[in-house]
Scaffold this motif. Sequence first.
Motif, PDB file in Angstrom:
ATOM      1  N   ALA A 211      50.556  17.023  69.962  1.00 31.93           N
ATOM      2  CA  ALA A 211      50.843  18.377  70.450  1.00 31.93           C
ATOM      3  C   ALA A 211      51.283  19.271  69.287  1.00 31.93           C
ATOM      4  O   ALA A 211      50.833  20.421  69.161  1.00 31.93           O
ATOM      5  CB  ALA A 211      51.932  18.319  71.524  1.00 31.93           C
ATOM      6  N   LEU A 212      52.142  18.734  68.404  1.00 35.40           N
ATOM      7  CA  LEU A 212      52.629  19.529  67.263  1.00 35.40           C
ATOM      8  C   LEU A 212      51.500  19.832  66.281  1.00 35.40           C
ATOM      9  O   LEU A 212      51.437  20.925  65.705  1.00 35.40           O
ATOM     10  CB  LEU A 212      53.763  18.775  66.555  1.00 35.40           C
ATOM     11  N   THR A 213      50.594  18.879  66.087  1.00 33.29           N
ATOM     12  CA  THR A 213      49.452  19.111  65.190  1.00 33.29           C
ATOM     13  C   THR A 213      48.563  20.217  65.768  1.00 33.29           C
ATOM     14  O   THR A 213      48.108  21.110  65.054  1.00 33.29           O
ATOM     15  CB  THR A 213      48.640  17.813  64.979  1.00 33.29           C
ATOM     16  N   ASN A 214      48.333  20.174  67.077  1.00 26.70           N
ATOM     17  CA  ASN A 214      47.567  21.245  67.728  1.00 26.70           C
ATOM     18  C   ASN A 214      48.230  22.600  67.496  1.00 26.70           C
ATOM     19  O   ASN A 214      47.566  23.586  67.148  1.00 26.70           O
ATOM     20  CB  ASN A 214      47.477  20.982  69.240  1.00 26.70           C
ATOM     21  N   ALA A 215      49.573  22.623  67.697  1.00 27.41           N
ATOM     22  CA  ALA A 215      50.301  23.894  67.567  1.00 27.41           C
ATOM     23  C   ALA A 215      50.244  24.397  66.123  1.00 27.41           C
ATOM     24  O   ALA A 215      50.052  25.594  65.870  1.00 27.41           O
ATOM     25  CB  ALA A 215      51.747  23.721  68.011  1.00 27.41           C
ATOM     26  N   ARG A 216      50.362  23.473  65.174  1.00 27.45           N
ATOM     27  CA  ARG A 216      50.339  23.876  63.760  1.00 27.45           C
ATOM     28  C   ARG A 216      48.962  24.459  63.402  1.00 27.45           C
ATOM     29  O   ARG A 216      48.865  25.500  62.755  1.00 27.45           O
ATOM     30  CB  ARG A 216      50.646  22.650  62.882  1.00 27.45           C
TER      31      ARG A 216
ATOM     32  N   ALA B 274      48.410  27.840  64.989  1.00 27.99           N
ATOM     33  CA  ALA B 274      49.138  28.897  64.272  1.00 27.99           C
ATOM     34  C   ALA B 274      48.382  29.277  62.992  1.00 27.99           C
ATOM     35  O   ALA B 274      48.210  30.458  62.695  1.00 27.99           O
ATOM     36  CB  ALA B 274      50.549  28.439  63.958  1.00 27.99           C
ATOM     37  N   ARG B 275      47.907  28.253  62.264  1.00 23.92           N
ATOM     38  CA  ARG B 275      47.168  28.536  61.016  1.00 23.92           C
ATOM     39  C   ARG B 275      45.908  29.350  61.256  1.00 23.92           C
ATOM     40  O   ARG B 275      45.528  30.185  60.444  1.00 23.92           O
ATOM     41  CB  ARG B 275      46.737  27.219  60.366  1.00 23.92           C
ATOM     42  N   LEU B 276      45.247  29.044  62.389  1.00 23.40           N
ATOM     43  CA  LEU B 276      43.975  29.732  62.673  1.00 23.40           C
ATOM     44  C   LEU B 276      44.176  31.012  63.472  1.00 23.40           C
ATOM     45  O   LEU B 276      43.213  31.659  63.867  1.00 23.40           O
ATOM     46  CB  LEU B 276      43.047  28.803  63.479  1.00 23.40           C
TER      47      LEU B 276
ATOM     48  N   THR C 111      38.804  19.864  58.700  1.00 21.00           N
ATOM     49  CA  THR C 111      40.010  19.275  58.133  1.00 21.00           C
ATOM     50  C   THR C 111      41.139  20.300  58.242  1.00 21.00           C
ATOM     51  O   THR C 111      40.924  21.451  58.618  1.00 21.00           O
ATOM     52  CB  THR C 111      39.796  18.926  56.647  1.00 21.00           C
ATOM     53  N   LEU C 112      42.355  19.861  57.918  1.00 27.05           N
ATOM     54  CA  LEU C 112      43.515  20.725  58.093  1.00 27.05           C
ATOM     55  C   LEU C 112      43.459  21.974  57.226  1.00 27.05           C
ATOM     56  O   LEU C 112      44.042  22.992  57.563  1.00 27.05           O
ATOM     57  CB  LEU C 112      44.803  19.950  57.802  1.00 27.05           C
ATOM     58  N   ASP C 113      42.712  21.914  56.101  1.00 22.64           N
ATOM     59  CA  ASP C 113      42.625  23.126  55.273  1.00 22.64           C
ATOM     60  C   ASP C 113      41.507  24.048  55.767  1.00 22.64           C
ATOM     61  O   ASP C 113      41.189  25.051  55.123  1.00 22.64           O
ATOM     62  CB  ASP C 113      42.442  22.767  53.787  1.00 22.64           C
ATOM     63  N   GLY C 114      40.904  23.691  56.916  1.00 27.66           N
ATOM     64  CA  GLY C 114      39.929  24.599  57.526  1.00 27.66           C
ATOM     65  C   GLY C 114      38.493  24.351  57.084  1.00 27.66           C
ATOM     66  O   GLY C 114      37.570  24.960  57.603  1.00 27.66           O
TER      67      GLY C 114
END
Length: 289
Positions: free
Chosen positions: A24-29, A32-34, A175-178
Motif C-alpha cells: 500500500a505504501l509503495t502504491n502511495a509513494r 505521489a511521484r507520478l 521501474t520506480l524511477d519511471g
Amino acid sequence: MSRPVLRFAPSPNGRLHLGHAFSALTNARIAARLDGRLLLRIEDIDLGRSRPEFVQGILDDLAWLGLRFETPVRCQSEHFADYVAARARLSARGLIYPCFCSRGRIAAEVAERRARGEGGRCDPDGAPLYPGTCRALPRGATEARIEAGEPHTWRLDMAAACRDIPGTLVIRRFTLDGSEERVRADPARWGDAVIARRDVPTSYHLAVVCDDALQGITHVVRGQDLEAATDLHVLLQHLLGLPSPAYHHHPLIRDEGGEKLAKSKGSQSLADLHGQGVSADTVLETLGF
Ligand code: GLU
C-alpha cells in the motif's frame, strides 16, 4: 493528459500484515511521484473467506498508516454482472469451455498420464497443468449438463487463445524511477487456466483485468508473487479488447525464515502491532518509508 491511476487491492480474508503495508505504501509513494490518483479495491470474490469485519479492518489499518484513498471503494462482490458479461464475450468467441472435473478427478488424470510418461508440466504456481479432459466435449452435451445444474468451472482454451495473439504479447514494466521496458509475455505456461470458478462466476484473473479496465488503472503496483500471473492478465486484456496498464512488481516482505508473510500462516498483523503499542511511524520506518 489525464492523471495516472493506481490501486491497492487487498482481499478481506484476514487482517493486513507488513507485506500489505509495504504494498500500500509503495502504491502511495509511486502515485505521489507520478501525481496520480490512488484507488482502493476490495477483492472479495471468495465469498466463503471474505468477511465484513476484515473490510473494516483494512480501512482502519490503512487509515492508521496515514493512507487516503478516493471513494467510493469498489467491492468486487457487488460487480459479478461485469465479470459474467466478460465471460460471455470469451464464450461467444469459443475461447473458454466448461469443465466438470473435480480436483480429485484432475489429480487422478494427471497421475495416470505421468505414469504413462506424458504431461508432467506445472504452472508457475506449481500446480500440474490441466490435462484438457473437458476441452473437446460436444457443445450440446455440455449445455445439457450445465442446464441440469452440474457443478463446473470455465477454463480458457489456451491454444485457441494463443492463436489469437498477433505476433508478440507484451507486458509494459515500469521501474520506480519511471523508466519503462517491454517484456514478452508467455501465457501458455498457465495452460487452460480457470477463468470462472464453481462457486462464483469469475476468477481472480478475470475480475482483476475487468476492474483494472473499468477503474481506468494505468499503473499496477503489486507484489512479485503476482508477476507470473501478469502473463495471463495481458492475454485476457488482449482477448477482451481492454487496455493494458504498466506493471511494477515489488519485492515481498519476508519473515526471519525467508518465507513470505501470509494471513494463513498467522503472520503478525498490523492490528497486533498497533495493539502492542507500536506506532505507525515505526512501521513506516521499518519498511523504509
Ligand atoms: N487481491 C490480491 C491480493 O490480496 C492482489 C491482487 C492484485 O494486486 O492484482 O493478493
